[in-house]
Write a protein that holds these residues in place. Sequence first.
Motif, PDB file in Angstrom:
ATOM      1  N   LEU A 380     -17.609  12.649   6.338  1.00 33.56           N
ATOM      2  CA  LEU A 380     -18.362  11.389   5.331  1.00 33.56           C
ATOM      3  C   LEU A 380     -17.490  10.088   4.841  1.00 33.56           C
ATOM      4  O   LEU A 380     -18.208   9.470   5.116  1.00 33.56           O
ATOM      5  CB  LEU A 380     -18.117  12.533   3.127  1.00 33.56           C
ATOM      6  N   ARG A 381     -16.712  10.911   5.016  1.00 33.89           N
ATOM      7  CA  ARG A 381     -15.561   9.089   4.541  1.00 33.89           C
ATOM      8  C   ARG A 381     -15.612   8.373   6.447  1.00 33.89           C
ATOM      9  O   ARG A 381     -15.857   6.925   6.301  1.00 33.89           O
ATOM     10  CB  ARG A 381     -14.113   9.151   4.566  1.00 33.89           C
ATOM     11  N   ASP A 382     -15.227   8.828   7.637  1.00 38.34           N
ATOM     12  CA  ASP A 382     -15.317   8.584   8.803  1.00 38.34           C
ATOM     13  C   ASP A 382     -17.129   8.289   9.566  1.00 38.34           C
ATOM     14  O   ASP A 382     -17.334   6.913   9.590  1.00 38.34           O
ATOM     15  CB  ASP A 382     -15.413   9.646   9.382  1.00 38.34           C
ATOM     16  N   ALA A 383     -18.260   8.805   8.542  1.00 40.25           N
ATOM     17  CA  ALA A 383     -19.140   7.951   8.782  1.00 40.25           C
ATOM     18  C   ALA A 383     -19.583   6.831   8.053  1.00 40.25           C
ATOM     19  O   ALA A 383     -20.408   6.048   7.952  1.00 40.25           O
ATOM     20  CB  ALA A 383     -20.313   9.315   8.323  1.00 40.25           C
ATOM     21  N   ALA A 384     -18.664   6.542   7.065  1.00 38.16           N
ATOM     22  CA  ALA A 384     -19.233   5.123   5.742  1.00 38.16           C
ATOM     23  C   ALA A 384     -18.445   4.343   6.242  1.00 38.16           C
ATOM     24  O   ALA A 384     -19.291   3.351   6.378  1.00 38.16           O
ATOM     25  CB  ALA A 384     -18.671   5.864   4.353  1.00 38.16           C
ATOM     26  N   ALA A 385     -17.162   4.817   6.938  1.00 39.92           N
ATOM     27  CA  ALA A 385     -16.851   3.800   7.866  1.00 39.92           C
ATOM     28  C   ALA A 385     -17.612   3.045   8.437  1.00 39.92           C
ATOM     29  O   ALA A 385     -17.723   1.745   9.069  1.00 39.92           O
ATOM     30  CB  ALA A 385     -15.563   3.813   7.919  1.00 39.92           C
TER      31      ALA A 385
END
Length: 491
Positions: A380-385
């Motif tokens: 989720l962090r990677d997608a948000a970034a």
Amino acid sequence: MFGARLRHWRRSAGLTQARLATLVGYDHTAISKLEHGTRRATPRLAARLDGLLGAEGDLLTAFRAAEERQEHQERSEHADGVAHAGSAAGAEHGRQGQYGQPVRPDPPGPSGPVRPPLPGWPAAEPVPTALPPLGGLLPARLPDYGLLCPLHGATGCVVPPAADVAALHAGFCATAPDGPPRTDADTVHALTGLLAVHIRAGEEHIHPGIAAAVEHTLRVIVRQLPLAPADPRRPLARLAAEYAHAAGVLRMQRGRNATAMACFDRALSWSELADDPATQVAALSDMSTLARLEGDAASALGYAREITRAAPGRHWAGAMAQVYQARAHALAGDVRETVRHVGRARLHLDHIGSRDESDAPWLTIASMHLRVESGAAAALRDAAAVVGDPGLARRALDAAGTALELLAPEQLPSARLLFRLRIADCHLCADDPQAALALLRPALEDPAVGVGGLPALVGHELRGLRDRLAARRGGPPELAAAARRLDELAR
């Protein structure tokens, strides 16, 4: 006929053509061609097959008879060619040797695919490598550190004392190349317990020669594998798979991704031969991770999808497959698929039971929950970034907080540092740089952080956070200082 005898002994050993080909390092079609007479064996291959299948010389006898018939036929054809075509034709069809006699070309080598040696495999016999200190690290029983007994599974086998382990390991490594493999229970228990020591020592960076020691023992196991009779072959194959996987992990920790991938590939082959789904899933998971570290989302997704095939119907493997697919989709910026696979991983988690625990000795509900929430936070962090979505980053923050609560007190400092970096990154992606700085400050001010090097996964996490910190403009001076400190650690 060599092919017919090969088929007889292969079936007697209970091996498929594909499994036998894997054991001797050839493509699965090679055994079929040998059995049907459309391909010639080499003396070395015939000897390996004879020993592997326990044919006690029968295959070598059949091979020599076939070679004699072939040579007789070739001599007859050559004589006919000389009689009908004369010396000029002989010169045209082949090289001429001393006194004008035709020189027969070198016999063709094996037509199967070339299989490169394992990384670091020397041409000569390796020099035995010193073992790490065993005191305090050697387990009393198996399973331990995720390693089952290759002979008895999870029955609780006793590992010999440290002095005996060292002696058994030395005796195993000193076995003559053509001698019978040592697969007695004490030796197998000692080698498995020793691997647990190697893995712990590698994670804690307490012995500089761990990778060399693991790979040295692996070479000896692989050398003995083709010589083992049918019954002890599977435990040796399981040991080979686990040692190859450990070698790959140790190389990956040092950032040697290409050679780590080669080790994981071999671990996958040997674990399939040993019917060891846990090591298959572990190898595929790490292969997906390596592809992701290289920025190759498509390959990362392909390896992740194979996890389900390695252990069909197992919810623990299904959860792992979904987490790694989520991370691959996040790398590609596909938010919908990322969220969908995170949800499916959590559904699998709800259905893990005793059947799953029998497959994976490291598996507990808490450990799987930790793996799923940690992977979900990262995805989720990677997608948000990638897409710049603070709301998605806040969802990642929730998952990361859950994972941190599940982290056991005895976990290594590097694991806690990785989680701290990940949570700080989630705050940053959620547009809360002050919270990120507050979390990072203790780690950045600790002089012990980074001493002796950081594992590759921690370094990757660190570099991502550094780049996002450096990309922010107009923030407080502490942001730039934190970015500089992260840059120092990343070098």
